[in-house]
Motif scaffolding. Sequence first.
Motif, PDB file in Angstrom:
ATOM      1  N   VAL A 285       0.874  -1.177   0.000  1.00 35.42           N
ATOM      2  CA  VAL A 285       0.000   0.000   0.000  1.00 35.42           C
ATOM      3  C   VAL A 285       0.905   1.219   0.000  1.00 35.42           C
ATOM      4  O   VAL A 285       1.496   1.577   1.025  1.00 35.42           O
ATOM      5  N   THR A 286       1.059   1.835  -1.174  1.00 30.21           N
ATOM      6  CA  THR A 286       1.899   3.022  -1.310  1.00 30.21           C
ATOM      7  C   THR A 286       1.135   4.060  -2.114  1.00 30.21           C
ATOM      8  O   THR A 286      -0.027   3.864  -2.472  1.00 30.21           O
ATOM      9  N   GLY A 287       1.806   5.157  -2.410  1.00 27.34           N
ATOM     10  CA  GLY A 287       1.169   6.196  -3.195  1.00 27.34           C
ATOM     11  C   GLY A 287       1.014   5.843  -4.659  1.00 27.34           C
ATOM     12  O   GLY A 287       0.385   6.591  -5.417  1.00 27.34           O
ATOM     13  N   ARG A 288       1.560   4.701  -5.082  1.00 23.72           N
ATOM     14  CA  ARG A 288       1.506   4.331  -6.495  1.00 23.72           C
ATOM     15  C   ARG A 288       0.298   3.467  -6.846  1.00 23.72           C
ATOM     16  O   ARG A 288      -0.014   3.297  -8.019  1.00 23.72           O
ATOM     17  N   GLU A 289      -0.374   2.891  -5.841  1.00 20.38           N
ATOM     18  CA  GLU A 289      -1.570   2.085  -6.106  1.00 20.38           C
ATOM     19  C   GLU A 289      -2.829   2.946  -6.049  1.00 20.38           C
ATOM     20  O   GLU A 289      -2.880   3.904  -5.258  1.00 20.38           O
ATOM     21  N   ASP A 290      -3.806   2.592  -6.855  1.00 16.92           N
ATOM     22  CA  ASP A 290      -5.079   3.294  -6.749  1.00 16.92           C
ATOM     23  C   ASP A 290      -5.894   2.696  -5.608  1.00 16.92           C
ATOM     24  O   ASP A 290      -5.473   1.721  -4.970  1.00 16.92           O
ATOM     25  N   SER A 291      -7.057   3.280  -5.329  1.00 16.61           N
ATOM     26  CA  SER A 291      -7.838   2.862  -4.160  1.00 16.61           C
ATOM     27  C   SER A 291      -8.274   1.399  -4.256  1.00 16.61           C
ATOM     28  O   SER A 291      -8.305   0.681  -3.248  1.00 16.61           O
ATOM     29  N   ARG A 292      -8.580   0.935  -5.455  1.00 16.05           N
ATOM     30  CA  ARG A 292      -8.990  -0.465  -5.623  1.00 16.05           C
ATOM     31  C   ARG A 292      -7.837  -1.406  -5.303  1.00 16.05           C
ATOM     32  O   ARG A 292      -8.009  -2.404  -4.591  1.00 16.05           O
ATOM     33  N   GLN A 293      -6.660  -1.101  -5.832  1.00 16.28           N
ATOM     34  CA  GLN A 293      -5.489  -1.941  -5.595  1.00 16.28           C
ATOM     35  C   GLN A 293      -5.107  -1.959  -4.116  1.00 16.28           C
ATOM     36  O   GLN A 293      -4.723  -3.002  -3.577  1.00 16.28           O
ATOM     37  N   LYS A 294      -5.227  -0.808  -3.463  1.00 11.45           N
ATOM     38  CA  LYS A 294      -4.923  -0.750  -2.033  1.00 11.45           C
ATOM     39  C   LYS A 294      -5.874  -1.637  -1.236  1.00 11.45           C
ATOM     40  O   LYS A 294      -5.455  -2.377  -0.342  1.00 11.45           O
ATOM     41  N   GLN A 295      -7.162  -1.549  -1.561  1.00 14.00           N
ATOM     42  CA  GLN A 295      -8.140  -2.352  -0.831  1.00 14.00           C
ATOM     43  C   GLN A 295      -7.919  -3.839  -1.078  1.00 14.00           C
ATOM     44  O   GLN A 295      -8.064  -4.658  -0.154  1.00 14.00           O
ATOM     45  N   GLU A 296      -7.584  -4.212  -2.293  1.00 15.30           N
ATOM     46  CA  GLU A 296      -7.300  -5.615  -2.596  1.00 15.30           C
ATOM     47  C   GLU A 296      -6.104  -6.113  -1.788  1.00 15.30           C
ATOM     48  O   GLU A 296      -6.105  -7.247  -1.290  1.00 15.30           O
ATOM     49  N   ALA A 297      -5.081  -5.263  -1.655  1.00 22.81           N
ATOM     50  CA  ALA A 297      -3.896  -5.633  -0.871  1.00 22.81           C
ATOM     51  C   ALA A 297      -4.262  -5.828   0.602  1.00 22.81           C
ATOM     52  O   ALA A 297      -3.841  -6.805   1.238  1.00 22.81           O
ATOM     53  N   ILE A 298      -5.063  -4.915   1.133  1.00 21.65           N
ATOM     54  CA  ILE A 298      -5.473  -5.007   2.548  1.00 21.65           C
ATOM     55  C   ILE A 298      -6.324  -6.253   2.775  1.00 21.65           C
ATOM     56  O   ILE A 298      -6.112  -6.992   3.751  1.00 21.65           O
ATOM     57  N   ASP A 299      -7.274  -6.495   1.876  1.00 21.57           N
ATOM     58  CA  ASP A 299      -8.147  -7.666   2.019  1.00 21.57           C
ATOM     59  C   ASP A 299      -7.345  -8.962   1.962  1.00 21.57           C
ATOM     60  O   ASP A 299      -7.608  -9.899   2.725  1.00 21.57           O
ATOM     61  N   SER A 300      -6.383  -9.017   1.061  1.00 21.90           N
ATOM     62  CA  SER A 300      -5.548 -10.213   0.946  1.00 21.90           C
ATOM     63  C   SER A 300      -4.745 -10.432   2.222  1.00 21.90           C
ATOM     64  O   SER A 300      -4.651 -11.550   2.736  1.00 21.90           O
ATOM     65  N   PHE A 301      -4.176  -9.362   2.744  1.00 17.12           N
ATOM     66  CA  PHE A 301      -3.373  -9.477   3.971  1.00 17.12           C
ATOM     67  C   PHE A 301      -4.244  -9.878   5.159  1.00 17.12           C
ATOM     68  O   PHE A 301      -3.846 -10.710   5.987  1.00 17.12           O
ATOM     69  N   GLN A 302      -5.431  -9.324   5.236  1.00 12.68           N
ATOM     70  CA  GLN A 302      -6.319  -9.599   6.363  1.00 12.68           C
ATOM     71  C   GLN A 302      -6.935 -11.002   6.305  1.00 12.68           C
ATOM     72  O   GLN A 302      -7.160 -11.628   7.349  1.00 12.68           O
ATOM     73  N   ASN A 303      -7.183 -11.486   5.097  1.00  7.52           N
ATOM     74  CA  ASN A 303      -7.997 -12.700   4.969  1.00  7.52           C
ATOM     75  C   ASN A 303      -7.272 -13.912   4.390  1.00  7.52           C
ATOM     76  O   ASN A 303      -7.751 -15.042   4.567  1.00  7.52           O
ATOM     77  N   ASN A 304      -6.185 -13.698   3.706  1.00  9.02           N
ATOM     78  CA  ASN A 304      -5.479 -14.808   3.070  1.00  9.02           C
ATOM     79  C   ASN A 304      -4.301 -15.253   3.943  1.00  9.02           C
ATOM     80  O   ASN A 304      -3.341 -14.495   4.121  1.00  9.02           O
ATOM     81  N   PRO A 305      -4.318 -16.469   4.476  1.00 12.89           N
ATOM     82  CA  PRO A 305      -3.225 -16.943   5.331  1.00 12.89           C
ATOM     83  C   PRO A 305      -1.873 -16.964   4.626  1.00 12.89           C
ATOM     84  O   PRO A 305      -0.825 -16.905   5.278  1.00 12.89           O
ATOM     85  N   LYS A 306      -1.887 -17.036   3.300  1.00 11.26           N
ATOM     86  CA  LYS A 306      -0.632 -17.105   2.552  1.00 11.26           C
ATOM     87  C   LYS A 306       0.001 -15.735   2.332  1.00 11.26           C
ATOM     88  O   LYS A 306       1.169 -15.642   1.957  1.00 11.26           O
ATOM     89  N   THR A 307      -0.759 -14.674   2.536  1.00  8.67           N
ATOM     90  CA  THR A 307      -0.218 -13.315   2.390  1.00  8.67           C
ATOM     91  C   THR A 307       0.331 -12.875   3.740  1.00  8.67           C
ATOM     92  O   THR A 307      -0.404 -12.389   4.599  1.00  8.67           O
ATOM     93  N   ASN A 308       1.638 -13.064   3.915  1.00  8.72           N
ATOM     94  CA  ASN A 308       2.261 -12.843   5.224  1.00  8.72           C
ATOM     95  C   ASN A 308       2.873 -11.463   5.399  1.00  8.72           C
ATOM     96  O   ASN A 308       3.193 -11.069   6.517  1.00  8.72           O
ATOM     97  N   ILE A 309       3.097 -10.751   4.299  1.00  5.42           N
ATOM     98  CA  ILE A 309       3.822  -9.476   4.369  1.00  5.42           C
ATOM     99  C   ILE A 309       3.038  -8.401   3.627  1.00  5.42           C
ATOM    100  O   ILE A 309       2.595  -8.610   2.491  1.00  5.42           O
TER     101      ILE A 309
END
Length: 267
Positions: free
Chosen positions: A144-168
């Motif tokens: 989640v940086t200034g280079r992602e749009d709002s959709r990409q940021k939310q997808e990253a957060i959702d993956s980190f919060q909900n996907n056990p394989k997304t560790n970082i």
Amino acid sequence: GFVNRYCAGRNEASNLKELHALLWQKCMFRREKAAVLKDLPEKIRQVLTCDITNRKEYKDAERDLIQYLIKYKDATDEKIQKALKGEVMVRINILRQISARGKIKEVVEFVNDFQENGQKIVLFCSLHEVVDQLKKYFPGAVSVTGREDSRQKQEAIDSFQNNPKTNIIICSIRAAGVGLTLTAASNVAFVEFPWTYADCCQCEDRCHRIGQQNAVNIYYLLAEGTIDEVIAEILEEKMAVLDSVLDGKSIDEETVMSALLNKLRAA
């Protein structure tokens, strides 16, 4: 009158207990998070030192900065001093960038320990270059940086919060410091430092918020023998002053950049 009474001394802060009492008496009502969210686990801060792999590059840049500081200190004309100050600030940021690049190797080893133990971790950075290097080492990480749009940021957060394989998740201090919930992790590491103590707290609290079940471990990764140590000292001083004013313990108005410049000039 306020400046004379409350902004004196080495840290430009004085009579803080009196100021704290006046604030509470006249205009302030404040409840600490611990008093409001009593079930929230504790927050544990640790400082870890790292060696840098580019020590010669750092020393060369440090000597360059010292030369400019001498010119700045000796300058008498206000216009010349102002121009030199701008150049000094640029060179201070170059030092920070070199320090951040130099500790990537040890940061990677540090993060690997969490991966081996199956623990999630949030990494805070400022430079896009540092983010990109970390993503090369950890291609499965989201960001989640200034280079992602709002959709990409939310997808990253959702993956980190909900996907056990997304560790970082690698976060920009500015882009991810407020408004996000990253309670899937109870480990936070600062690869680079923000310029204000308030930004430190905001970043830490992405994990330390409602929904967190574990104590939150916060790691500040300092490059040994570099400008990191000076910035960390200033942030600690500001934390103590702010706690004195707001909580009565024992200002975060001045930026760390200004305090850093004052320390370097005095050295």
